[in-house]
Design a protein around this motif. Structure first.
Motif, PDB file in Angstrom:
ATOM      1  N   PRO A   1       0.820  -1.268   0.030  1.00 14.78           N
ATOM      2  CA  PRO A   1       0.070  -0.065  -0.128  1.00 14.78           C
ATOM      3  C   PRO A   1       0.863   1.258   0.086  1.00 14.78           C
ATOM      4  O   PRO A   1       2.090   1.143   0.667  1.00 14.78           O
ATOM      5  CB  PRO A   1      -0.737  -0.130   1.415  1.00 14.78           C
ATOM      6  CG  PRO A   1      -0.813  -1.558   1.853  1.00 14.78           C
ATOM      7  CD  PRO A   1       0.687  -2.095   1.271  1.00 14.78           C
ATOM      8  N   THR A   2       0.374   2.306  -0.714  1.00 16.18           N
ATOM      9  CA  THR A   2       1.028   3.748  -0.600  1.00 16.18           C
ATOM     10  C   THR A   2       0.169   4.625  -0.220  1.00 16.18           C
ATOM     11  O   THR A   2      -1.076   4.593  -0.378  1.00 16.18           O
ATOM     12  CB  THR A   2       1.583   3.855  -2.036  1.00 16.18           C
ATOM     13  OG1 THR A   2       0.347   3.996  -2.794  1.00 16.18           O
ATOM     14  CG2 THR A   2       2.561   3.126  -2.587  1.00 16.18           C
ATOM     15  N   PHE A   3       0.591   5.716   0.618  1.00 17.04           N
ATOM     16  CA  PHE A   3      -0.020   6.490   1.114  1.00 17.04           C
ATOM     17  C   PHE A   3      -0.625   7.554   0.312  1.00 17.04           C
ATOM     18  O   PHE A   3       0.125   7.826  -0.611  1.00 17.04           O
ATOM     19  CB  PHE A   3       0.693   7.218   2.298  1.00 17.04           C
ATOM     20  CG  PHE A   3       0.133   8.491   2.733  1.00 17.04           C
ATOM     21  CD1 PHE A   3       0.617   9.692   2.617  1.00 17.04           C
ATOM     22  CD2 PHE A   3      -0.724   8.489   3.709  1.00 17.04           C
ATOM     23  CE1 PHE A   3       0.039  11.041   2.887  1.00 17.04           C
ATOM     24  CE2 PHE A   3      -1.427   9.602   4.259  1.00 17.04           C
ATOM     25  CZ  PHE A   3      -0.908  10.800   3.813  1.00 17.04           C
ATOM     26  N   LEU A   4      -1.733   7.986   0.384  1.00  8.33           N
ATOM     27  CA  LEU A   4      -2.510   8.824  -0.402  1.00  8.33           C
ATOM     28  C   LEU A   4      -2.591  10.334   0.160  1.00  8.33           C
ATOM     29  O   LEU A   4      -2.355  11.322  -0.461  1.00  8.33           O
ATOM     30  CB  LEU A   4      -3.753   8.085  -1.040  1.00  8.33           C
ATOM     31  CG  LEU A   4      -4.478   8.656  -2.261  1.00  8.33           C
ATOM     32  CD1 LEU A   4      -3.506   8.526  -3.424  1.00  8.33           C
ATOM     33  CD2 LEU A   4      -5.736   7.752  -2.482  1.00  8.33           C
ATOM     34  N   ILE A   5      -3.657  10.171   1.245  1.00 12.10           N
ATOM     35  CA  ILE A   5      -3.950  11.207   1.802  1.00 12.10           C
ATOM     36  C   ILE A   5      -4.776  10.916   3.276  1.00 12.10           C
ATOM     37  O   ILE A   5      -5.003   9.882   3.597  1.00 12.10           O
ATOM     38  CB  ILE A   5      -5.120  12.077   1.020  1.00 12.10           C
ATOM     39  CG1 ILE A   5      -5.478  13.347   1.632  1.00 12.10           C
ATOM     40  CG2 ILE A   5      -6.425  11.329   1.150  1.00 12.10           C
ATOM     41  CD1 ILE A   5      -6.619  14.267   0.598  1.00 12.10           C
ATOM     42  N   SER A   6      -4.540  12.083   4.176  1.00  8.82           N
ATOM     43  CA  SER A   6      -4.972  11.578   5.547  1.00  8.82           C
ATOM     44  C   SER A   6      -5.638  12.867   6.080  1.00  8.82           C
ATOM     45  O   SER A   6      -5.681  14.022   5.386  1.00  8.82           O
ATOM     46  CB  SER A   6      -3.731  11.384   6.276  1.00  8.82           C
ATOM     47  OG  SER A   6      -2.953  12.596   6.482  1.00  8.82           O
ATOM     48  N   ILE A   7      -6.509  12.728   7.302  1.00  9.22           N
ATOM     49  CA  ILE A   7      -7.137  13.828   7.913  1.00  9.22           C
ATOM     50  C   ILE A   7      -7.394  13.678   9.215  1.00  9.22           C
ATOM     51  O   ILE A   7      -7.287  12.440   9.799  1.00  9.22           O
ATOM     52  CB  ILE A   7      -8.563  13.970   7.334  1.00  9.22           C
ATOM     53  CG1 ILE A   7      -9.343  15.116   7.830  1.00  9.22           C
ATOM     54  CG2 ILE A   7      -9.355  12.587   7.503  1.00  9.22           C
ATOM     55  CD1 ILE A   7     -10.590  15.734   6.848  1.00  9.22           C
ATOM     56  N   SER A   8      -7.027  14.717   9.975  1.00  7.04           N
ATOM     57  CA  SER A   8      -7.137  14.639  11.391  1.00  7.04           C
ATOM     58  C   SER A   8      -8.416  14.801  11.843  1.00  7.04           C
ATOM     59  O   SER A   8      -9.278  15.579  11.177  1.00  7.04           O
ATOM     60  CB  SER A   8      -6.174  15.966  11.994  1.00  7.04           C
ATOM     61  OG  SER A   8      -6.524  16.075  13.337  1.00  7.04           O
ATOM     62  N   SER A   9      -8.951  14.402  13.146  1.00  7.98           N
ATOM     63  CA  SER A   9     -10.293  14.632  13.448  1.00  7.98           C
ATOM     64  C   SER A   9     -10.348  15.969  13.892  1.00  7.98           C
ATOM     65  O   SER A   9     -11.825  16.174  14.080  1.00  7.98           O
ATOM     66  CB  SER A   9     -10.296  13.682  14.625  1.00  7.98           C
ATOM     67  OG  SER A   9      -9.550  14.193  15.974  1.00  7.98           O
ATOM     68  N   ILE A  10      -9.708  16.918  13.805  1.00 11.09           N
ATOM     69  CA  ILE A  10      -9.972  18.406  14.205  1.00 11.09           C
ATOM     70  C   ILE A  10     -10.339  19.314  12.916  1.00 11.09           C
ATOM     71  O   ILE A  10     -10.642  20.153  12.918  1.00 11.09           O
ATOM     72  CB  ILE A  10      -8.648  19.013  14.596  1.00 11.09           C
ATOM     73  CG1 ILE A  10      -7.542  19.257  13.664  1.00 11.09           C
ATOM     74  CG2 ILE A  10      -8.361  18.424  16.259  1.00 11.09           C
ATOM     75  CD1 ILE A  10      -6.411  20.172  14.117  1.00 11.09           C
ATOM     76  N   LYS A  11     -10.381  18.340  11.556  1.00 11.95           N
ATOM     77  CA  LYS A  11     -10.802  18.986  10.468  1.00 11.95           C
ATOM     78  C   LYS A  11     -12.014  18.260  10.102  1.00 11.95           C
ATOM     79  O   LYS A  11     -12.165  16.957  10.261  1.00 11.95           O
ATOM     80  CB  LYS A  11      -9.537  18.843   9.388  1.00 11.95           C
ATOM     81  CG  LYS A  11      -8.315  19.766   9.861  1.00 11.95           C
ATOM     82  CD  LYS A  11      -7.378  19.580   8.685  1.00 11.95           C
ATOM     83  CE  LYS A  11      -6.190  20.829   8.840  1.00 11.95           C
ATOM     84  NZ  LYS A  11      -5.256  20.591   7.652  1.00 11.95           N
ATOM     85  N   ASP A  12     -12.462  18.668   8.957  1.00  8.00           N
ATOM     86  CA  ASP A  12     -13.570  17.991   8.261  1.00  8.00           C
ATOM     87  C   ASP A  12     -13.377  17.553   6.640  1.00  8.00           C
ATOM     88  O   ASP A  12     -14.103  17.182   6.055  1.00  8.00           O
ATOM     89  CB  ASP A  12     -15.108  18.547   8.498  1.00  8.00           C
ATOM     90  CG  ASP A  12     -15.171  20.010   7.907  1.00  8.00           C
ATOM     91  OD1 ASP A  12     -15.881  20.693   8.517  1.00  8.00           O
ATOM     92  OD2 ASP A  12     -14.206  20.546   7.359  1.00  8.00           O
ATOM     93  N   LYS A  13     -12.324  18.425   6.269  1.00  9.66           N
ATOM     94  CA  LYS A  13     -11.845  18.391   4.834  1.00  9.66           C
ATOM     95  C   LYS A  13     -10.589  18.521   4.689  1.00  9.66           C
ATOM     96  O   LYS A  13      -9.750  19.335   5.463  1.00  9.66           O
ATOM     97  CB  LYS A  13     -12.612  19.334   3.965  1.00  9.66           C
ATOM     98  CG  LYS A  13     -12.536  19.307   2.643  1.00  9.66           C
ATOM     99  CD  LYS A  13     -13.282  20.325   2.153  1.00  9.66           C
ATOM    100  CE  LYS A  13     -12.930  20.484   0.444  1.00  9.66           C
ATOM    101  NZ  LYS A  13     -13.567  21.746  -0.090  1.00  9.66           N
ATOM    102  N   ASN A  14      -9.887  17.698   3.917  1.00 11.97           N
ATOM    103  CA  ASN A  14      -8.275  17.835   3.391  1.00 11.97           C
ATOM    104  C   ASN A  14      -8.212  17.388   1.793  1.00 11.97           C
ATOM    105  O   ASN A  14      -8.893  16.578   1.297  1.00 11.97           O
ATOM    106  CB  ASN A  14      -7.604  17.032   4.133  1.00 11.97           C
ATOM    107  CG  ASN A  14      -6.111  17.354   3.888  1.00 11.97           C
ATOM    108  OD1 ASN A  14      -5.625  18.501   3.718  1.00 11.97           O
ATOM    109  ND2 ASN A  14      -5.051  16.111   4.202  1.00 11.97           N
TER     110      ASN A  14
END
Lengths: 116, 114
Positions: free
Chosen positions: B44-57
């Motif tokens: 697997p290769t990393f694509l995108i992430s999001i922290s719980s303090i955000k709602d969009k990345n």
């Protein structure tokens, strides 16, 4: 630069045999992880090293599974007395740090183990 | 007990259209969410992430949306390209000392047709 490499890529073992799977992480990466991916499933966490210290082995399914990273670089996952349920792809991942930046895990191509 | 669920095993879309991949989770301790992409015989290769303090990345053609109250996230790819055809895994990590530990869903096979 070179990514995470694993060897062998494929391994066929007869039930009861011992196997050793090798992982070469990205140079300088402190943290190393092993995952098991059964057919049709996502990877499942097995164990985590920070340098040579094994900080978490909670995911190892039985005491037949043993992992080591004696010099803080190359790691070996050993499975003793293999069983058919051990058949899976074993993925190794490394990251520069293991805690705060947990998302930066770079995976190797995996070793597909088939136990007959 | 699956803590991260990807209920669609597969998705097929036309090139140029939007792909939406969904993921649900049950563990309220999860604090960080990631999407990985996997081609056959590769890791697997990393694509995108999001922290719980955000709602969009957003990162180029890829956007991840997080709805914490529904414990749901989605990955939008627009426009979809044939090279996006792969298995996509949703993963989550908890807050605190075990935040290195990723829990993965079973994956969704995306096929983008030319």
């Amino acid at each position: 630069g070179a990514g995470v490499s694993q060897s062998p890529r494929y391994k066929v073992a007869k039930r009861g045999q011992d196997v050793a799977l090798r992982c070469d992480p990205i140079s300088g990466h402190v943290s190393l992880f092993w995952y098991q991916q059964a057919l049709g499933q996502g990877p499942e966490f097995l164990t985590y090293f920070q340098n040579e210290a094994q900080l978490d082995k909670s995911g190892l399914p039985s005491d037949r599974f043993f992992a080591e990273r004696p010099e803080g670089s190359v790691s070996t996952l050993k499975i003793q007395r293999t069983q058919q349920e051990d058949s899976a792809v074993y993925l190794c991942a490394s990251s520069l740090t293991g805690t705060f930046l947990s998302y930066e895990q770079y995976f190797g191509p995996g070793t597909r183990l088939t136990v007959t | 007990d699956q803590q991260v669920k990807q209920n669609s095993p597969s998705l097929s879309v036309q090139e140029g259209r939007i792909s939406i991949l969904n993921c649900d989770y049950t563990n309220s301790m999860f604090d960080y969410f990631l999407w990985y992409k996997k081609y056959p015989a590769e890791g697997p290769t990393f694509l995108i992430s999001i922290s719980s303090i955000k709602d969009k990345n957003e990162d180029g053609r890829f956007t991840v949306f997080l709805n914490k109250s529904a414990k749901h996230l989605s990955l939008h790819i627009v426009p979809s390209q044939p090279g996006d055809s792969a298995v996509y895994f949703c993963a989550a990590s908890p807050r605190g000392g075990s935040n290195y530990k990723l829990t993965f869903g079973k994956g969704t096979l995306l096929t983008v047709n030319p």
